[in-house]
Design an enzyme around this catalytic site. Structure first.
Site, PDB file in Angstrom:
ATOM      1  N   GLY A 226     -11.235  10.519   5.406  1.00 50.66           N
ATOM      2  CA  GLY A 226     -10.653   8.922   5.428  1.00 50.66           C
ATOM      3  C   GLY A 226      -9.761   8.962   4.463  1.00 50.66           C
ATOM      4  O   GLY A 226      -9.777   9.521   3.019  1.00 50.66           O
ATOM      5  N   PRO A 228      -7.820   7.623   1.077  1.00 58.05           N
ATOM      6  CA  PRO A 228      -8.812   7.557  -0.570  1.00 58.05           C
ATOM      7  C   PRO A 228      -8.927   6.432  -1.119  1.00 58.05           C
ATOM      8  O   PRO A 228      -8.264   5.744  -0.886  1.00 58.05           O
ATOM      9  CB  PRO A 228      -7.595   7.673  -1.386  1.00 58.05           C
ATOM     10  CG  PRO A 228      -6.233   9.049  -0.473  1.00 58.05           C
ATOM     11  CD  PRO A 228      -6.450   8.142   1.021  1.00 58.05           C
ATOM     12  N   GLY A 231     -14.570   5.491  -0.025  1.00 60.15           N
ATOM     13  CA  GLY A 231     -16.295   5.926  -0.194  1.00 60.15           C
ATOM     14  C   GLY A 231     -17.068   6.468  -0.035  1.00 60.15           C
ATOM     15  O   GLY A 231     -17.471   6.826   0.459  1.00 60.15           O
ATOM     16  N   THR A 233     -17.388   9.638  -1.544  1.00 57.51           N
ATOM     17  CA  THR A 233     -17.749  10.058  -2.468  1.00 57.51           C
ATOM     18  C   THR A 233     -18.933   9.298  -2.608  1.00 57.51           C
ATOM     19  O   THR A 233     -20.232   9.934  -2.504  1.00 57.51           O
ATOM     20  CB  THR A 233     -17.151  10.453  -3.503  1.00 57.51           C
ATOM     21  OG1 THR A 233     -16.150  10.971  -3.619  1.00 57.51           O
ATOM     22  CG2 THR A 233     -17.882  11.149  -4.840  1.00 57.51           C
ATOM     23  N   HIS A 448      18.570 -13.906  -0.435  1.00 53.58           N
ATOM     24  CA  HIS A 448      18.813 -12.141   0.692  1.00 53.58           C
ATOM     25  C   HIS A 448      17.017 -13.082   0.215  1.00 53.58           C
ATOM     26  O   HIS A 448      16.790 -12.267   2.166  1.00 53.58           O
ATOM     27  CB  HIS A 448      18.452 -11.397  -0.665  1.00 53.58           C
ATOM     28  CG  HIS A 448      17.812  -9.473  -0.325  1.00 53.58           C
ATOM     29  ND1 HIS A 448      19.053  -9.456   0.810  1.00 53.58           N
ATOM     30  CD2 HIS A 448      16.843 -10.157  -0.366  1.00 53.58           C
ATOM     31  CE1 HIS A 448      18.087  -8.282   0.930  1.00 53.58           C
ATOM     32  NE2 HIS A 448      16.749  -8.598   0.916  1.00 53.58           N
ATOM     33  N   GLU A 449      15.849 -12.896  -0.290  1.00 53.97           N
ATOM     34  CA  GLU A 449      14.129 -13.767   0.084  1.00 53.97           C
ATOM     35  C   GLU A 449      14.474 -14.559   1.485  1.00 53.97           C
ATOM     36  O   GLU A 449      13.765 -14.777   1.527  1.00 53.97           O
ATOM     37  CB  GLU A 449      14.072 -13.622  -1.456  1.00 53.97           C
ATOM     38  CG  GLU A 449      14.338 -12.195  -2.196  1.00 53.97           C
ATOM     39  CD  GLU A 449      13.523 -11.344  -1.772  1.00 53.97           C
ATOM     40  OE1 GLU A 449      12.468 -11.592  -0.587  1.00 53.97           O
ATOM     41  OE2 GLU A 449      13.715 -10.277  -1.483  1.00 53.97           O
ATOM     42  N   HIS A 452      15.103 -13.662   4.632  1.00 53.36           N
ATOM     43  CA  HIS A 452      13.408 -13.103   5.274  1.00 53.36           C
ATOM     44  C   HIS A 452      12.810 -14.070   5.246  1.00 53.36           C
ATOM     45  O   HIS A 452      11.820 -14.146   6.520  1.00 53.36           O
ATOM     46  CB  HIS A 452      13.083 -12.087   3.722  1.00 53.36           C
ATOM     47  CG  HIS A 452      13.633 -10.995   3.724  1.00 53.36           C
ATOM     48  ND1 HIS A 452      14.130  -9.816   4.419  1.00 53.36           N
ATOM     49  CD2 HIS A 452      14.262  -9.913   2.304  1.00 53.36           C
ATOM     50  CE1 HIS A 452      14.583  -8.795   4.145  1.00 53.36           C
ATOM     51  NE2 HIS A 452      14.774  -8.981   2.994  1.00 53.36           N
TER      52      HIS A 452
END
Length: 649
Positions: A226, A228, A231, A233, A448-449, A452
Site C-alpha cells: 500500500g 506510504p 497503516g 506497520t 489567472h485563478e 480556473h
C-alpha cells in the site's frame, strides 16, 4: 490510523539491570586509577608545588658567600633552599624574581660547602635520597596504565550496547513481548478488508492445531502492500497484539552492511530467535530495500544485498508445517520485488491496503481525536469529506497541525477554523511571508485563478470549488482548490475533458482579458499534457487511434532497464500519438476560451473580488457568477449522504 503506544523498550543510551553491575565496576576502576595517578604526581613528583626555580651551582655559591641564604634542605645530590632577599633569574621579558631555588651538587663534590654553610649561619636539613629506579618505572608505566584503563572501559560500553565487532552479525530485530504488544484492531480504522484477511492468521497463532488437524497450512509469508502512511506497520503490530505472541520487528535496511555476509548472518540469527520463541511473528518493514530484483540494471547487483536476499529466501522456504512462525513484510513498491519472494511458500499472500475512503477517514479521525478537545462547530464527517486522498498518517498530521494552530492562538479547543487552516497548509502549502506583490501582479494572478474558477464552476463534470486564493502558498502564487463530492474509482472521458479545460482556464483568461501570457501556467501545461498522453496511450480515449494501448510511460526503477525495453509502436505511430495529444490539449484550450467569453462579466467580478479580499470560498464564487448547484447535482449529493448514513448504521 492511530499510532500505538510504544512498548517498553530499552533506551538506546541506557543499560539493563543485568548490565549495571559490570558497568559500575568499570567506572570504579577508572575512578580509582585516576585518583592513584593524581596522588603519585602530587607526592612523587620532585618538581611538585614545594620545589623552587632551578639555578646554577655557581649562582648558589655566590648567594651563599653573600649571606643571602637562610635555610637549605639536602636530599641526596639535590639542594633546596630559601633566600633572604629575592633574586632575579633569567633575562629580558622572561626574567622573574624567586625566593626559593633548587640546585644540585657537582659530581666531583664540594668539601668546603658544609663549613661555608656553618660560617654563614645557614640552617641545614637533610633527607635520605629517594629510590630513583622505582620512580622512573612508575613514571614510564603510568601512561600505559591510563590507556589500558580507558580502553577497557570503552570496550565494556561498546560490548554492552551490542555494537561491538563480535556482535556485528547478530540480528537487529527488536522484540516486542506479548505483555507489551498492546495494540489491537480497535486502534486501527479504515482497513476492514485487510483485518478480515489477517483474522485467520491470528486464529492460527492462537490455535495452530485446529488447522493442522484438517491438514491446512497457514501462509508462511504475508505481504502488506500500500501507499506510504496507510497503516501497514500498525496492522502488523495489531496482529501481534491480538494474537498475544512475540513480535520481532526490523527493517530491510538493518541487514545491509559494507561487509559481505553480515546481512545473511543477521537473517539466520533473526529466524533462529523467532523459532525459539514460536509461535511468533517476524515483521520486515520496507522489504523492497533488501528484496529488489537480482541482477537488475547496468552493472549487476550488490553482492551483499543479493546474499542477504538468498538467505531470506532459504529461511522462508525451509519452514516446516509444525513451525509456528509467520513472516510479515510491508512495502509500497511491490513492482521492484524479486519474483522468487512472491511465489507460493514464501510471500504467497498479498494484502493490499489502499488509501481510505470517506467513511474510513471519518473513523480514523475519530480515533485520532480521542485526546484532543474539539469545539462544537467541528464536524469530523465534514472534515473527512473535504480531505480526499489523505492517508491515515496524513489525517493524524492534520489534527496535530490544527492543535498547534489553536495553541498558537491561545485557544482551549480546536475549532473549525483551525482544522481549515491545517488543511490548507497540507493541500496548498504554508503561506509565504515577505512576498510583496504590486497591483499589476495581483491583477495577473486574480485573472489567472479566476479563469480556473469560472471553468470549474460552469463545466458540468468538473469537481466543485472549495476555495480560490491569490495568497502565495508553497511554490504557487495562487491556487484554485477543487474537492470532489464523492470518491471516484472510474473516470469518464467527459470528466477528464472538463478537467483539462479547467487546467487551461488560467492561460485562456490571461490571453482573453490581458492579451498576454505568464509563467504561472507552466505547471498547468505539464499536468494537462501528462493527462492527455494517458488518455491516448493507456486509456484508449483517442478517436483517431482508437481503443489501443501503446504501453504508457512507466517509470523505470533500475538504471539501464529502459535501454532494453522495446517500443510496441512504430515511429510513424509515435508521431500520430504526439499530434493527437496536441489536438486534445488545444481543443481543451479553445473550449476554455469559449466558456470564458460567455461568462466574461462574471470573470471580471470574480477577479475584482479576489484583488480586494485575496481569498474567497467556493459558494461565494457561485454567488458572484450567479450560479446554483443543479438539481441533478443536489440529488447526487443527497444520495451520497443517505449512503454514508446507511453505512454508519
Amino acid at each position: 490510523m492511530t499510532q500505538p503506544q510504544k512498548p517498553n523498550q530499552k533506551p538506546s543510551g541506557g543499560s539493563s539491570p543485568e548490565q549495571q553491575p559490570g558497568q559500575f565496576r568499570s567506572q570504579r576502576f577508572i575512578f580509582w586509577l585516576l585518583i592513584a595517578a593524581a596522588i603519585f604526581f602530587l607526592l612523587g613528583n620532585p618538581f611538585g608545588p614545594g620545589a623552587g626555580q632551578q639555578i646554577s651551582y655557581t649562582e648558589f655559591r655566590q648567594q651563599l658567600e653573600d649571606g643571602n641564604i637562610t635555610r637549605v634542605t639536602v636530599e641526596g645530590e639535590q639542594i633546596v633552599g630559601e633566600l633572604a632577599e629575592p633574586i632575579s633569574v633569567g633575562s629580558g621579558e622572561q626574567a622573574r624574581e624567586i625566593e626559593q631555588f633548587v640546585t644540585f651538587l657537582p659530581s666531583f663534590g664540594d668539601e668546603q660547602l658544609l663549613n661555608t654553610l656553618r660560617e654563614q649561619g645557614v640552617e641545614v636539613n637533610t633527607r635520605p635520597a629517594p629510590d630513583g629506579a622505582w620512580t622512573s618505572i612508575l613514571f614510564a608505566l603510568l601512561p600505559f596504565l591510563l590507556l589500558l584503563g580507558v580502553g577497557y572501559f570503552l570496550f565494556r560500553r561498546v560490548r554492552q550496547q551490542g555494537q561491538g565487532m563480535f556482535s556485528i552479525g547478530q540480528s537487529k530485530a527488536e522484540l516486542y513481548d506479548r505483555e507489551d504488544a498492546d495494540t489491537t484492531f480497535d486502534d486501527v480504522a479504515g482497513t476492514e478488508g485487510a483485518k478480515e484477511e489477517l483474522q485467520e492468521t491470528i486464529t492460527f497463532l492462537k490455535n495452530p492445531k485446529r488447522f493442522e488437524s484438517l491438514g491446512g497450512e497457514i501462509p508462511k509469508g504475508i505481504l502488506l502492500v500500500g501507499p506510504p502512511g496507510t497503516g501497514k506497520t500498525l496492522l502488523a503490530r495489531a496482529v501481534a497484539g491480538e494474537a498475544g505472541v512475540p513480535f520481532f520487528s526490523t527493517s530491510g535496511s538493518d541487514f545491509m552492511e559494507m561487509f559481505v555476509g553480515v546481512g545473511a548472518s543477521r537473517v539466520r540469527d533473526m529466524f533462529k530467535e523467532a523459532k525459539d520463541a514460536a509461535p511468533s511473528i517476524i515483521f520486515i518493514d520496507e522489504l523492497d530495500s533488501v528484496g529488489r530484483q537480482r541482477g537488475a540494471g547496468l552493472g549487476g547487483g550488490n553482492d551483499e544485498r543479493e546474499q542477504t536476499l538468498n538467505q531470506l529466501l532459504n529461511e522462508m522456504d525451509g519452514f516446516e508445517t509444525t513451525e509456528e512462525v509467520i513472516v510479515m513484510a510491508a512495502t509500497n513498491r511491490p513492482d521492484v520485488l524479486d519474483q522468487a519472494l512472491l511465489r507460493p511458500g514464501r510471500f504467497d499472500r498479498q494484502i493490499t491496503i489502499d488509501a481510505p475512503n470517506k467513511q474510513s477517514r471519518h473513523e480514523i479521525l475519530k480515533i485520532h481525536a480521542r485526546n484532543k478537545p474539539l469545539s462544537d462547530d467541528v464536524d469530523l464527517e465534514e472534515v473527512a469529506r473535504s480531505t480526499p486522498g489523505l492517508s491515515g498518517a496524513d489525517l493524524e498530521n492534520l489534527l496535530n497541525e490544527a492543535a498547534l494552530h489553536a495553541a498558537r492562538n491561545d485557544k482551549d479547543e480546536i475549532e473549525k477554523e483551525d482544522i481549515r487552516a491545517a488543511r490548507d497548509k497540507i493541500y496548498l502549502g504554508r503561506e509565504r511571508q515577505g512576498v510583496v506583490l504590486t497591483d499589476e501582479d495581483k491583477k495577473l494572478i486574480a485573472y489567472h485563478e479566476g479563469g480556473h474558477a469560472v471553468l470549474a464552476a460552469t463545466l458540468p463534470h468538473a469537481d466543485p470549488i472549495e476555495k480560490v486564493t491569490i495568497v502565495p502558498r508553497g511554490k504557487a502564487m495562487g491556487v484554485t482548490q477543487q474537492i470532489p463530492e464523492r470518491e471516484q474509482y472510474i473516470y469518464r472521458r467527459e470528466y477528464l475533458l472538463d478537467r483539462l479545460a479547467v487546467m487551461m482556464g488560467g492561460r485562456a483568461s490571461e490571453d482573453l482579458v490581458l492579451d498576454t501570457a505568464t509563467s504561472g501556467a507552466a505547471n498547468d501545461f505539464k499536468q494537462a499534457t501528462q493527462m492527455a498522453r494517458r488518455m491516448v496511450v493507456e486509456l484508449g480515449m483517442s478517436e483517431k487511434l482508437g481503443p489501443v494501448s501503446f504501453g504508457g510511460q512507466q517509470d523505470q526503477v533500475f538504471l539501464g532497464q529502459e535501454l532494453a525495453q522495446r517500443k510496441d509502436y512504430s515511429e510513424e505511430t509515435g508521431r500520430e500519438i504526439d499530434l493527437e495529444i496536441k489536438r486534445i490539449v488545444e481543443e481543451a484550450y479553445e473550449r476554455a476560451v469559449t466558456t470564458l467569453k460567455e461568462h466574461r462579466d462574471g470573470l471580471d467580478r470574480l477577479a475584482q473580488r479576489l484583488m480586494d479580499e485575496e481569498e474567497i470560498d467556493g459558494d461565494v464564487v457561485l454567488e458572484i457568477l450567479g450560479l446554483e448547484p443543479s438539481e441533478a447535482e443536489a440529488e447526487e449529493v443527497q444520495t451520497d449522504k443517505e449512503r454514508d448514513a446507511a453505512a454508519a448504521d
